[in-house]
Motif scaffolding. Structure first.
Motif, PDB file in Angstrom:
ATOM      1  N   VAL A  58      39.460  33.383  52.282  1.00 60.33           N
ATOM      2  CA  VAL A  58      40.197  32.400  52.015  1.00 60.33           C
ATOM      3  C   VAL A  58      41.143  32.819  51.078  1.00 60.33           C
ATOM      4  O   VAL A  58      42.179  32.117  50.357  1.00 60.33           O
ATOM      5  N   PHE A  59      41.050  34.032  50.371  1.00 65.47           N
ATOM      6  CA  PHE A  59      41.804  34.643  49.489  1.00 65.47           C
ATOM      7  C   PHE A  59      42.000  36.080  49.485  1.00 65.47           C
ATOM      8  O   PHE A  59      41.322  36.797  50.195  1.00 65.47           O
ATOM      9  N   GLU A  61      42.133  39.760  48.243  1.00 71.22           N
ATOM     10  CA  GLU A  61      41.398  40.407  47.114  1.00 71.22           C
ATOM     11  C   GLU A  61      42.568  41.151  46.356  1.00 71.22           C
ATOM     12  O   GLU A  61      42.203  41.678  45.018  1.00 71.22           O
ATOM     13  N   ARG A  62      43.637  41.464  46.980  1.00 70.82           N
ATOM     14  CA  ARG A  62      44.669  42.248  46.156  1.00 70.82           C
ATOM     15  C   ARG A  62      45.510  41.509  45.173  1.00 70.82           C
ATOM     16  O   ARG A  62      45.907  41.955  44.346  1.00 70.82           O
ATOM     17  N   CYS A  63      46.007  40.448  45.668  1.00 73.87           N
ATOM     18  CA  CYS A  63      47.087  39.594  44.914  1.00 73.87           C
ATOM     19  C   CYS A  63      46.418  38.111  44.806  1.00 73.87           C
ATOM     20  O   CYS A  63      47.165  37.406  43.962  1.00 73.87           O
ATOM     21  N   PHE A  64      45.429  37.893  45.303  1.00 73.72           N
ATOM     22  CA  PHE A  64      44.532  36.507  44.908  1.00 73.72           C
ATOM     23  C   PHE A  64      45.276  35.270  45.637  1.00 73.72           C
ATOM     24  O   PHE A  64      45.082  34.126  45.180  1.00 73.72           O
ATOM     25  N   GLU A  66      46.028  32.399  48.145  1.00 72.38           N
ATOM     26  CA  GLU A  66      45.294  31.856  49.318  1.00 72.38           C
ATOM     27  C   GLU A  66      45.798  31.982  50.734  1.00 72.38           C
ATOM     28  O   GLU A  66      46.837  31.989  50.857  1.00 72.38           O
TER      29      GLU A  66
END
Lengths: 154, 390
Positions: A58-59, A61-64, A66
């Protein structure tokens, strides 16, 4: 658990009495629904980081960000690594070695750990080989990573 | 001590609830993203990440800190998990503060998460094995035992009645009605609290915080960054923590001396001499109703044994002289262990910026203290925050 017989040394058994009920989560719900109902492998894409996460997340991990863009990827890929395990988790020898694969699906950025099927010996396999995913028939699928039986050499 | 000034520039949290659909990782992300968004910052502007989470067992994972790293924004960054049981949520702020105050990083993201509903048959089971495995575990103790023993000591020492303790539940659950993330906001009376079943005498059910799933996060920044990203930085003026002996039976439980020591460490750093006069708002740790009073005394915000009277006098109400747990506290907002302490830090951030909405404490509070507590009833963790850059 057995209590040691030596009665001079005071020891006694004990345990941390816990069980867990794991949740698939927002990403996992999407992935497991597609796998169970349609036998499809669904990931999510982060356009700005050029990543396709499989299973769906759902997200990013690199840029956050959604991740709302879902991608169905083909159930085939490349063998990144493999091994044949001769022991089980309790360090007991296995009757037959267990073959394991790390596979990058062709359209995914991520790598999946699963069983490697229908091979008995490391000489039959090489890193870089093309593999295909084997998915259980619909009646046997429960919405688990074990709905995938494993990979076979293509 | 030459340290750089550090401000909180953003805060975020998830709803606290039972059985969240999200994974622990997703909960951490929601809170962390919320904190970054509120600061108008992006993950690439974060140099270091601190994660706090209490017992591994809650999430049904070992190396839970590592598991939660991506959700906390730790991907390919200096990442650290810290842990002092229930005290973690405030201690994690101190950990982030070190990293920025020391000059190592200009920014740090602090994220605390707990998903307790994963843990079966009851999250309480994760605590059964914190007790001494030689002298105590064979008795099959549970957490309620020590809270009940401590509350009884506190009441007996000062001649406090159980009705006076029940008022904390009434106040905090009422305050929580104004919190959009709250799990157990309610309008109750002292009579309702005392009518709830006795879990372990003198602790009644409505004096106990719930088990919860949730996460909370803040963004910390060094002075120059803080002033660039916001007009309203909330400065970390002091941090403190202290551990007492694990032989909890050997302490006099009527008073949390370790909280006093932790508080004075933070107060000295903040230049506070008269805490009662110099602090406008308090968020003491309230997993049980009496603990709020116990901790207010440890924090030097009430004389020993006098917190119940001040509570009855309305001093700790939201519009009182020293509002305590205006958030609604753990009793009202919920208690996802580590995240609960950070929720209190978030509340100070919102209150001191005048952004607490229906929970806003009147009179433009300038300085607040947040405190958490935990391990085997032995740790106090304290942070003092204020609008003034000292």
């Amino acid at each position: 658990m057995k209590t040691p017989k030596n009665t001079e040394t005071r020891t006694w058994p004990g345990a941390i009495p816990l069980e867990s009920l794991y949740t698939a989560g927002l990403g996992g719900q999407v992935f497991f629904k597609a796998l169970k109902e349609r036998g499809e492998i669904v990931g999510t894409r982060c356009a700005s980081c050029k990543q396709v996460y499989v299973p769906a997340r759902v997200f990013c991990e690199r840029c956050f960000a959604e991740l709302s863009e879902q991608v169905t990827v083909r159930p085939q890929g490349t063998l990144v690594s493999f091994t044949f395990s001769n022991f089980n988790r309790d360090a007991q020898p296995l009757a037959r070695p267990q073959a394991l694969a790390l596979v990058r699906l062709d359209e995914a950025s991520t790598v999946l750990l699963h069983y490697l099927l229908k091979v008995t010996d490391p000489t039959q396999v090489s890193i870089g080989a093309q593999v295909k995913m084997v998915i259980k028939p619909k009646a046997k699928r429960t919405g688990s990573i074990l709905d995938i039986e494993g990979f076979v050499l293509a | 001590m030459s340290m750089r000034r550090v401000a909180v520039v953003g805060a975020g949290m998830t709803k606290f609830m039972r059985r969240a659909l999200e994974t622990p990782k997703e909960l951490a992300w929601l809170a962390a993203k919320g904190a970054l968004d509120s600061a108008g910052m992006t993950l690439d502007q974060i140099q270091g990440v601190v994660h706090g989470t209490a017992p591994d067992a809650f999430d049904g994972l070992h190396m839970k800190g590592e598991y939660l790293s991506e959700g906390s924004g730790g991907w390919k960054k200096p990442y650290l998990r810290c842990y002092v049981g229930g005290g973690t949520g405030v201690y994690a702020i101190a950990q982030g503060w070190f990293q920025v105050a020391s000059g190592l990083f200009d920014t740090a993201l602090v994220v605390c998460e707990e998903k307790m509903s994963t843990c079966l048959p009851h999250p309480q089971a994760a605590f059964l094995t914190i007790f001494d495995n030689i002298t105590e575990q064979p008795l099959k103790p549970n957490l309620l035992w020590i809270f009940a023993l401590e509350q009884n000591r506190y009441m007996a020492r000062h001649g406090i009645r159980v009705e006076e303790i029940a008022r904390v539940s009434v106040k905090n659950k009422r305050n929580a009605l104004g919190h959009p993330s709250a799990q157990l906001g309610a309008e109750l009376t002292v009579k309702d609290v005392l009518a709830s079943e006795i879990m372990a005498w003198p602790v009644h059910r409505l004096m106990v915080s719930p088990t919860s799933d949730g996460a909370a996060a803040v963004v910390l920044a060094a002075e120059d960054v803080a002033k660039r990203v916001t007009d309203k930085p909330v400065w970390i003026q002091g941090v403190g923590w202290c551990l007492d002996t694990t032989y909890w039976t050997n302490r006099d439980l009527y008073y949390p001396e370790y909280v006093e020591k932790a508080a004075w460490m933070a107060y000295h750093m903040a230049g506070i001499r008269e805490p009662r006069q110099e602090i406008n708002i308090a968020e003491p740790y309230d997993p049980f109703a009496y603990k709020e009073l116990h901790h207010l005394e440890g924090l030097q915000l009430a004389p020993k044994g006098k917190a119940p009277q001040l509570l009855a006098d309305g001093v700790f109400d939201r519009d009182g002289d020293l509002p305590s747990s205006p958030s609604g506290g753990l009793l009202g907002v919920g208690n996802p262990i580590a995240a609960a302490g950070t929720m209190k830090v978030c509340e100070l951030f919102w209150q001191l910026r005048g952004e607490a909405g229906p929970r806003q404490v009147p009179g433009k509070p300038r300085r607040g203290v947040a405190q958490a507590w935990g391990d085997l009833m032995q740790v106090g963790t304290v942070v003092v925050m204020g609008t003034a850059q000292l």
